[in-house]
Write a protein that holds these residues in place. Structure first.
Motif, short mmCIF file in Angstrom:
data_model
loop_
_atom_site.label_atom_id
_atom_site.label_comp_id
_atom_site.label_asym_id
_atom_site.label_seq_id
_atom_site.Cartn_x
_atom_site.Cartn_y
_atom_site.Cartn_z
N PRO A 122 0.80 -1.23 0.00
CA PRO A 122 0.00 0.00 0.00
C PRO A 122 0.83 1.27 0.00
O PRO A 122 0.50 2.23 -0.70
N ASP A 123 1.92 1.30 0.80
CA ASP A 123 2.70 2.54 0.85
C ASP A 123 3.38 2.82 -0.50
O ASP A 123 3.47 3.97 -0.92
N GLY A 126 0.72 4.28 -2.71
CA GLY A 126 0.41 5.65 -2.33
C GLY A 126 1.50 6.64 -2.73
O GLY A 126 1.21 7.74 -3.21
N ASP A 130 0.65 9.63 -5.36
CA ASP A 130 0.83 10.99 -4.90
C ASP A 130 1.84 11.73 -5.76
O ASP A 130 1.62 12.87 -6.18
N LEU A 147 -5.23 -0.43 -2.35
CA LEU A 147 -5.46 0.94 -2.79
C LEU A 147 -6.15 1.74 -1.70
O LEU A 147 -5.81 2.91 -1.45
N ALA A 150 -3.69 2.72 0.84
CA ALA A 150 -2.82 3.77 0.30
C ALA A 150 -3.53 5.12 0.32
O ALA A 150 -2.92 6.15 0.65
N GLN A 151 -4.80 5.13 -0.04
CA GLN A 151 -5.58 6.37 -0.01
C GLN A 151 -5.64 6.94 1.39
O GLN A 151 -5.47 8.15 1.59
N THR A 153 -3.64 6.39 3.98
CA THR A 153 -2.33 6.79 4.50
C THR A 153 -1.84 8.09 3.89
O THR A 153 -1.26 8.94 4.58
N HIS A 154 -2.09 8.27 2.58
CA HIS A 154 -1.53 9.42 1.86
C HIS A 154 -2.58 10.51 1.58
O HIS A 154 -2.26 11.49 0.91
N LEU A 156 -5.39 10.49 -0.29
CA LEU A 156 -5.69 10.55 -1.72
C LEU A 156 -7.16 10.30 -1.98
O LEU A 156 -7.79 9.47 -1.32
#
Length: 546
Positions: A122-123, A126, A130, A147, A150-151, A153-154, A156
């Motif tokens: 995930p990271d 992301g 980004d 995904l 990732a969204q 964490t970042h 998005l």
């Protein structure tokens, strides 16, 4: 005519031959990847572009006309989502038709395609989303949880189109439902040769991923590879096993092959040698493209089940082809492996080209691919003395795979010495003009004052019948300082480690030299490799010693 003028003329002639195969010749202000690799073949309703085979043995086939129509519909879907020319569309997909529909839709409408490998954590997803400023993502349902993480964490919030089931209570949209409802009238942009088509992140094992800017001319840079190494013709069927999240799958064995109007085959399942063998046999594939790591596992299947009768060419890239792998493969009676070397920044530079087969040999490549001017250089970009190892360097070609690193322009500038692009890979040449890759420059092992190629050590280790796979890396011993460490995968788990360590140490000393003999040998069940089979040396160095 001088030698330099003859060489320059030959380079220009090679590119003119490639450009003559394209629809926009001579190049003008209107040049688009989707047109060149798909739309121009869509007039023929029966011309097959892509076959996707599945684990259950079923197959889905698409003609160029069908792909062109689906891309037009997907382009309309993206436009309705508010995307405009220059916006970025991510594809968190794999070896599936949606990867190509999404890419073609982006290219035809002036969007920028951002391929993402489904195996990313995930990271990693992301960071790339980004960095690229992605506004929409087409994601296979298998990768939707990654995904989502990732969204979160970042921070998005792209528009998300899911291939497969859409979770209730989300803003996600079904990719195929949206495509089925759309008209085939998506935006058709007028793009130029140097306009950005793709933002592809390199598969580096450490540091910030580099965002390679790929233009609408990118696929042209690897057409010489498709023609001169793969030998792709109208009668070919190419089994492309690399994931289209990477340059080799998306461009070298993807778009470049499609630009020739040649049908391709992909397998959507996990790598199983028996399944690949069945696909080659049943689809009557004439060209297999893969990595040496896969050939190691495929060899036994070919030896047991026979060589599919239509197979004419086997091409490998992504890591050095060792003598042991090549010899075992040759023992099956299959076509000799055509070795190749390239990188996302420039393209496929070296390989066993047609007509040079007698010069090739295990671990060596017979020639520079037409259109490129390569040589060995020091870190200043100056040619090294004959017979000496050096960094692979290439003078600025007429067509190059990448035009820069979008997120690290200073690093891109550092790769150039005037008009010479300096790679990070070391090699040697022989008097006959052959090339042998020694390994990454920063992977070179320095022990007792010697520069040691990890590839040479690995080639020696793989000569032992008890070794199935091996990696050599530097290790900082608290007493002895810098030494060679070997990480080995045993072919027989019952082998005695103590005896084997002694045998391997002696083997490397005999074949490479006592200075290269590993002082540390430990064992693993497998080695960390990327999806395309590249050894992740940074990850090997991080493995604790057992």
């Amino acid at each position: 005519m001088s030698f330099d003028r003859l060489a320059t003329s030959a380079l220009a002639g090679a590119w003119q031959d490639i450009e003559s195969l394209l629809d926009r010749d001579p190049f003008g202000g209107d040049f688009n990847t989707a047109h060149e690799i798909c739309t121009r073949y869509a007039a023929d309703p029966n011309r097959v572009a892509l076959t996707v085979r599945h684990e259950d043995g079923s197959a889905d086939r698409w003609t160029y006309r069908e792909l062109d129509r689906l891309a037009a519909k997907a382009a309309r879907v993206f436009a309705r989502a508010g995307l405009k020319r220059g916006d970025r569309v991510g594809g968190l997909l794999s070896r599936q038709v949606e990867s190509w529909i999404t890419a073609l839709a982006a290219w035809r409408s002036g969007l920028v395609y951002v391929p993402l490998f489904g195996g990313f954590a995930p990271d990693a997803i992301g960071l790339r989303l980004d960095a690229a400023g992605v506004r929409a993502v087409v994601v296979d349902q298998r990768y939707r949880p990654a995904l989502a993480q990732a969204q979160a964490t970042h921070g998005l919030d792209p528009a998300v189109f899911v291939v497969g089931d859409v979770a209730a209570g989300t803003d996600d949209r079904s990719f195929w439902t949206e495509v089925d409802r759309a008209d085939a009238d998506g935006p058709l942009a007028t793009t130029a040769l140097g306009d950005t088509a793709t933002l592809l992140f390199t598969s580096g094992t450490s540091g910030t991923p580099k965002a390679c800017t790929m233009t609408h001319a990118t696929f042209v840079s690897v057409m010489p590879y498709a023609k001169c190494v793969l030998g792709a013709t109208r009668d070919s069927v190419v089994f492309s096993t690399s994931d289209p999240a990477w340059a080799f799958g998306l461009y070298s064995t993807g778009a470049a092959v499609m630009a020739l109007g040649v049908p391709r085959v992909m397998y959507s399942g996990k790598f199983v040698p028996e399944a690949w063998h069945r696909v080659i046999r049943e689809e009557k594939a004439t060209i297999l493209t893969t990595a040496p790591a896969a050939l190691r596992r495929l060899t036994d299947t070919f030896a047991q089940d026979g060589v599919p009768p239509t197979l004419r060419t086997v091409a490998a890239a992504g890591e050095p082809l060792t003598a042991a792998v090549a010899a075992a493969w040759a023992g099956t009676g299959a076509p000799a492996v055509r070795n190749g070397y390239g990188l996302s920044e420039v393209g496929m530079l070296l390989g066993d080209t047609q007509g040079t087969e007698t010069r090739s040999g295990p671990g060596w490549m017979s020639a520079t691919i037409p259109g490129f001017d390569t040589f060995l250089a020091d870190r200043d970009g100056q040619p090294v003395a004959d017979g000496q190892p050096g960094l692979i360097a290439v003078r600025r070609p007429r067509h190059q795979m990448s035009s820069g690193y979008e997120n690290t322009p200073d690093l891109w500038a550092d790769r150039w010495r005037g008009d010479v692009f300096l790679t990070e890979d070391r090699a040697v040449t022989d008097p006959g003009g052959r090339w042998q890759i020694l390994g990454r420059d920063d992977d070179m092992i320095i022990a007792s004052g010697h520069n040691i190629s990890p590839v040479e050590v690995e080639n020696a280790l793989l000569q032992h019948p008890a070794v199935a796979d091996a990696a050599a890396v530097a290790y900082d011993d608290p007493i002895r300082g810098g030494v060679v460490r070997a990480v080995v995968v045993r072919a027989d788990a019952r082998a005695d480690d103590g005896d084997l360590v002694t045998q391997l140490t002696h083997l490397v000393a005999q074949r490479v030299g006592p200075y290269a003999a590993p002082k540390v040998v430990d064992f693993r069940s497998d080695l960390p490799r990327t999806e395309v089979g590249k050894l992740r040396r940074a990850a090997v160095r991080e493995l604790p010693i057992t």
